[in-house]
Design a protein around this motif. Structure first.
Motif, mmCIF file in Angstrom:
data_model
loop_
_atom_site.group_PDB
_atom_site.id
_atom_site.type_symbol
_atom_site.label_atom_id
_atom_site.label_comp_id
_atom_site.label_asym_id
_atom_site.label_seq_id
_atom_site.Cartn_x
_atom_site.Cartn_y
_atom_site.Cartn_z
ATOM 1 N N HIS A 57 36.344 -0.487 3.333
ATOM 2 C CA HIS A 57 36.170 -1.939 3.271
ATOM 3 C C HIS A 57 34.811 -2.223 2.622
ATOM 4 O O HIS A 57 33.840 -1.517 2.899
ATOM 5 C CB HIS A 57 36.218 -2.504 4.696
ATOM 6 N N PRO A 58 34.737 -3.249 1.780
ATOM 7 C CA PRO A 58 33.449 -3.555 1.127
ATOM 8 C C PRO A 58 32.324 -3.867 2.114
ATOM 9 O O PRO A 58 31.149 -3.779 1.751
ATOM 10 C CB PRO A 58 33.768 -4.785 0.266
ATOM 11 N N ALA A 59 32.656 -4.225 3.345
ATOM 12 C CA ALA A 59 31.611 -4.523 4.327
ATOM 13 C C ALA A 59 31.248 -3.302 5.171
ATOM 14 O O ALA A 59 30.459 -3.417 6.112
ATOM 15 C CB ALA A 59 32.047 -5.669 5.236
ATOM 16 N N ALA A 60 31.781 -2.121 4.843
ATOM 17 C CA ALA A 60 31.456 -0.914 5.616
ATOM 18 C C ALA A 60 29.940 -0.799 5.759
ATOM 19 O O ALA A 60 29.191 -0.938 4.786
ATOM 20 C CB ALA A 60 32.034 0.321 4.936
ATOM 21 N N LYS A 61 29.493 -0.535 6.972
ATOM 22 C CA LYS A 61 28.052 -0.618 7.250
ATOM 23 C C LYS A 61 27.201 0.338 6.415
ATOM 24 O O LYS A 61 26.034 0.052 6.134
ATOM 25 C CB LYS A 61 27.799 -0.378 8.742
ATOM 26 N N VAL A 62 27.770 1.470 6.022
ATOM 27 C CA VAL A 62 26.975 2.417 5.239
ATOM 28 C C VAL A 62 26.439 1.784 3.959
ATOM 29 O O VAL A 62 25.324 2.078 3.525
ATOM 30 C CB VAL A 62 27.774 3.699 4.914
ATOM 31 N N THR B 29 36.599 -13.509 3.264
ATOM 32 C CA THR B 29 37.487 -14.450 2.572
ATOM 33 C C THR B 29 38.536 -13.698 1.745
ATOM 34 O O THR B 29 38.629 -12.475 1.808
ATOM 35 C CB THR B 29 36.663 -15.405 1.678
ATOM 36 N N ASP B 30 39.287 -14.439 0.947
ATOM 37 C CA ASP B 30 40.415 -13.847 0.219
ATOM 38 C C ASP B 30 40.019 -13.135 -1.074
ATOM 39 O O ASP B 30 40.771 -12.304 -1.581
ATOM 40 C CB ASP B 30 41.431 -14.953 -0.137
ATOM 41 N N MET B 51 40.199 -9.742 -2.219
ATOM 42 C CA MET B 51 39.393 -8.871 -1.361
ATOM 43 C C MET B 51 40.172 -7.593 -1.100
ATOM 44 O O MET B 51 41.342 -7.655 -0.706
ATOM 45 C CB MET B 51 39.131 -9.605 -0.039
ATOM 46 N N GLN B 52 39.542 -6.461 -1.348
ATOM 47 C CA GLN B 52 40.263 -5.196 -1.226
ATOM 48 C C GLN B 52 39.296 -4.061 -0.946
ATOM 49 O O GLN B 52 38.106 -4.166 -1.218
ATOM 50 C CB GLN B 52 41.020 -4.910 -2.517
ATOM 51 N N ASN B 53 39.840 -2.989 -0.399
ATOM 52 C CA ASN B 53 39.031 -1.801 -0.194
ATOM 53 C C ASN B 53 38.554 -1.261 -1.536
ATOM 54 O O ASN B 53 39.198 -1.465 -2.563
ATOM 55 C CB ASN B 53 39.862 -0.715 0.506
ATOM 56 N N ILE B 54 37.418 -0.542 -1.487
ATOM 57 C CA ILE B 54 36.977 0.131 -2.705
ATOM 58 C C ILE B 54 37.170 1.622 -2.522
ATOM 59 O O ILE B 54 37.020 2.170 -1.430
ATOM 60 C CB ILE B 54 35.515 -0.205 -3.064
ATOM 61 N N ILE B 161 30.675 -10.399 -1.513
ATOM 62 C CA ILE B 161 31.687 -10.701 -0.514
ATOM 63 C C ILE B 161 31.214 -11.897 0.310
ATOM 64 O O ILE B 161 30.006 -12.179 0.368
ATOM 65 C CB ILE B 161 32.014 -9.484 0.387
ATOM 66 N N LEU B 162 32.151 -12.600 0.916
ATOM 67 C CA LEU B 162 31.854 -13.861 1.607
ATOM 68 C C LEU B 162 32.404 -13.833 3.022
ATOM 69 O O LEU B 162 33.520 -13.357 3.249
ATOM 70 C CB LEU B 162 32.516 -15.029 0.866
#
Ligand SMILES: Cc1ncc(COP(=O)(O)O)c(C=O)c1O
Ligand SMILES: Cc1ncc(COP(=O)(O)O)c(C=O)c1O
Lengths: 356, 356
Positions: A57-62, B29-30, B51-54, B161-162
């Motif tokens: 996930h783009p918000a992954a804490k690392v 968000t989306d 919004m998607q995994n990287i 990201i938001l």
């Protein structure tokens, strides 16, 4: 120990790279080890799988808060085709030390070492045979919880990836030139210097770039408080032979407790060569150089093993060590240590662990 | 400015979270913004995508060496449904300052701000209307090159990201209790403290955990050299009102140049209240508390805006500030600043940027 480990073999093996062009950490083997962590479950689902991208996930804490630790060790192929590890228990121990500092849950050291051996056994064809080459092993843990609050993660991934490597420095075992850094600081007591964590290396990139531009291969860090005392080099601890005695900075809470460093201290004692861990000011080195008693200098680390230092530059004052050549003690330590590591010299210390 | 930007709209919009349960950085968000960098191409392919995994190689440098920077700002919804940003140019400027320190290539600030506005415009329904809520904006850059040598990456990803957010602290705008940290150090001059980079936050987790266990919501860092001078709080700069004068630690090379901090200094000058940026020792605070002149204390930051400090604990000596209640100046600054940010108070400084 019986391992509860899922193994998924790859169906498409990669071509091995040219053994003379390995460099450091550029090629990776066919498989990797992965294990998950969730607060409510602990570490779970250990598995060996084909080497593959990881999806986060783009918000992954690392990515945001750098909650991550790593280790580095090597597997060596002996002349008679056995596979050896060098003090791998020390790496597992240090991983947990780093975890502690970074608020990452501890791992079962014994289990992880067994998993690591299993991975190496599967990838044994990737261990290059030539002298100076080996299979570099990188265990690491990253915080994966997708949340932007600054707090320890509830989810982690532990991975082990493998890379066949040659010499760390372009110079091979030839002396490197080192720049004594006066402006930037890597770590300070109370910070993260004793842990192997990403932020320490990020902090060093800028100084490293500056040193490279001036023609130096690494920086020598000074303490962050007085900028007077020698700490360590980019990814090596550092030793100096001054007037017959070998000295190295004491573990003061801001440098890494290097396993090669520890081994060299043992070796020196075994050889009855005087060795001291203490504070060393750069001024002392400068004086020793001036009066001709700075006899040898070298760095120690898993990647570079032992790297002779041919020149130190401190505020544009150049200290050429041993005419820029590899010192005889440095060479002897290099030969002994690499000999123990690759099985050609007997190991009186019980440092070697064979992978069956 | 005409933007050359690919936009791929999502086909499955998420449900919006309960506006009373937003917390901080838990919902996203989306859509997100992404842009790539390669040494030979520069920054390229800017795009807004679902919004998607990287997907990253396990050797991506960000995991191992922490080469990453980030920013944090907010979009606010006004009563009449306009969308406002607060000094976003300052965040772009600071992003490039952080890039400089971390050896990451600079971004085009103007372009990135336009891209950010475009993303916000697409996601405008995600900006919550209630007082104290907003849309938190997280631009960040990570090093993606898969290589284990310690050197700056040749590849990066920049993302935005938001996250719709409520109050940063569980306490809301009520006073927080702060623990003065004596053992651990966040940053030191010559280190990375002036940059918004992951390693700084990783270094703080351990102390933060210790403070939480003792019932404190954040730590107040002291300088890494003498452990005498006040630096900043977890993710806030810090201000004290002592005997009618407001003081805040000077930008000394180890703390973040907070945009809220800078704005508060401007506001105070505008209000003709004496304000000084200088060294502040914790001993001075202790004395001021003892003689009754420590009138107010508060932290400033994008996430928490202004957070009154009701208690400081220094080596188990407790300093209760203003009877643990929000001070009148703190309240006035909070009202004025949040008023400017959400459009209910006029903006004499030209800080507000509207997203059309
Ligand atoms: C900062 C730092 N110091 C020293 C070392 C040497 O440690 P070791 O001998 O355990 O490889 C390393 C590399 O591992 C390192 O990254
Ligand atoms: C370490 C640190 N200090 C201070 C701040 C406050 O800065 P700003 O007011 O720009 O949000 C933040 C948060 O952004 C931070 O992370």
């Amino acid at each position: 120990m019986t391992l509860n480990l899922t193994i998924v073999q790859t169906t498409t093996k990669k071509e091995k790279p040219d053994p003379n062009q390995l460099g450091f950490g550029k090629y990776f083997t066919d498989h990797m080890f992965i294990m998950d962590y969730a607060t409510e479950k602990g570490w779970y689902d250990p598995r060996i799988v084909p080497m593959q991208n990881i999806s986060l996930h783009p918000a992954a804490k690392v990515f945001h808060y750098g909650q991550t630790v790593f280790e580095g060790l090597k597997a060596y192929r002996t002349k008679d085709n056995r596979i050896l590890l060098f003090r791998p228990d020390k790496n597992m121990e240090r991983l947990n030390h780093s975890n502690e500092r970074l608020s990452i849950p501890p791992v079962d050291e014994e289990f992880l070492l067994e998993a690591l051996k299993q991975l190496i056994a599967i990838e044994k064809d990737w261990i290059p045979p030539a002298e100076g080459t080996s299979l570099y092993i990188r265990p690491y843990i990253i915080a994966t919880e997708p949340a932007l609050g600054v707090s320890p993660s509830n989810h982690y991934l532990l991975m082990i990836i493998l890379s066949p490597v040659g010499s760390y420095y372009a110079e091979g075992i030839h002396p490197v030139k080192i720049y004594v850094e006066n402006q930037y600081v890597r770590a300070v007591q109370g910070g993260t210097g004793t842990a192997k964590t990403a932020g320490n290396y990020a902090a060093g990139l800028k100084a490293q770039e500056g040193a490279s531009e001036k023609g130096y291969s690494q920086v020598l860090w000074l303490d962050g408080v007085e900028k007077k005392y020698v700490e360590e080099v980019g990814s090596m601890n550092v030793f100096f032979k001054i007037n017959g005695e070998v000295v190295t900075p004491v573990l003061n809470g801001s440098i890494l407790n290097g396993i090669t460093r520890n081994s060299i201290i043992h070796l020196l004692k075994h050889m009855n060569i005087p060795v001291a861990e203490r504070k060393i000011s750069v001024e002392e080195l400068y004086q020793a150089h001036a009066n001709g008693t700075l006899e040898e200098a070298f760095g120690t680390g898993t990647a570079a093993v032992i790297s002779p230092i041919g020149e130190l530059n401190w505020q544009d004052k150049k200290m050429v060590v041993n005419n820029g050549e590899t010192g005889s003690l440095t060479k002897e330590l290099y030969d002994t240590l690499t000999g123990i590591q690759n099985g050609s010299v007997s190991d009186p210390f019980g440092w070697i662990v064979e992978v069956k």
